[in-house]
Design an enzyme around this catalytic site. Sequence first.
Site, PDB file in Angstrom:
ATOM      1  N   ASP A   1      -6.361  75.149 -15.706  1.00  0.00           N
ATOM      2  CA  ASP A   1      -7.234  73.985 -15.580  1.00  0.00           C
ATOM      3  C   ASP A   1      -8.671  74.360 -15.936  1.00  0.00           C
ATOM      4  O   ASP A   1      -9.377  73.602 -16.609  1.00  0.00           O
ATOM      5  CB  ASP A   1      -7.154  73.450 -14.150  1.00  0.00           C
ATOM      6  CG  ASP A   1      -8.090  72.284 -13.912  1.00  0.00           C
ATOM      7  OD1 ASP A   1      -7.905  71.233 -14.560  1.00  0.00           O
ATOM      8  OD2 ASP A   1      -9.017  72.421 -13.088  1.00  0.00           O
TER       9      ASP A   1
ATOM     10  N   GLU B   1      -0.930  73.193 -18.070  1.00  0.00           N
ATOM     11  CA  GLU B   1      -2.093  73.989 -17.644  1.00  0.00           C
ATOM     12  C   GLU B   1      -1.690  75.444 -17.392  1.00  0.00           C
ATOM     13  O   GLU B   1      -2.435  76.367 -17.740  1.00  0.00           O
ATOM     14  CB  GLU B   1      -2.697  73.376 -16.385  1.00  0.00           C
ATOM     15  CG  GLU B   1      -3.388  72.043 -16.633  1.00  0.00           C
ATOM     16  CD  GLU B   1      -3.846  71.358 -15.370  1.00  0.00           C
ATOM     17  OE1 GLU B   1      -4.657  70.420 -15.465  1.00  0.00           O
ATOM     18  OE2 GLU B   1      -3.396  71.749 -14.274  1.00  0.00           O
TER      19      GLU B   1
END
Length: 227
Positions: A49, A121
């Site tokens: 992320d 992610e």
Amino acid sequence: MKLSKHLIAFQARIGHEFAEPDLLVRAMTHGSIASDTRPDNQRLEFLGDRVLGLVIAETLMRDDRMADEGQLAPRFNALVRKETCADVAREIDLGAVLKLGKSEQVTGGRRKMALLGDGLEALLAAVYLDAGLQTARELILRLWGERISTVAVDARDPKTTLQEWAQARGMSPPDYHVAERSGPDHAPVFRVAAKLEDGREAEGRATSKRAAEQAAARALLEGLNHE
């Protein structure tokens, strides 16, 4: 570690062959099947992320040197949100190589937005750890492609935009209600109506209530823009 034929094919799809294959295996391992000897992808998701955020932020700043924070922030949010990550994951068929427990397999985990977004992610983090930031940057720019260059100048959340529109005209915030819920429990489809105080309304459909509300708000805004 020897990769399965499915993960070998997946490497070809994303254009990166792992020097440390166990990173890819971990990135694709969901908590529903994790164990002491098989860690899940949550820590990689956390890192991925941040890697995604850095690359997208620097790219937006580089591509539009005149934009201020108020203009960049909504574009950034549109590009890094979970829905966008899930869309990218679908394009590379990431769901097909997720390692899931039986409960998630039965309930359609390979199609769930949250699992796909988290897996994407985690993949970015795995590439970053395997080959460094530049390789991760190149992968992100390749996978996001035209999304970056075509992100709306005003990419604010449609619900926020609609609420601001209503408040600027002295109206109460729009009302949202689920008009219909169809499909099986593991793959529901929501039809949501967005209605303004003056009676104008529009509907949106999506596989989550939140996304359906966004679609309804977007449809109502489009109608208002054509009046």
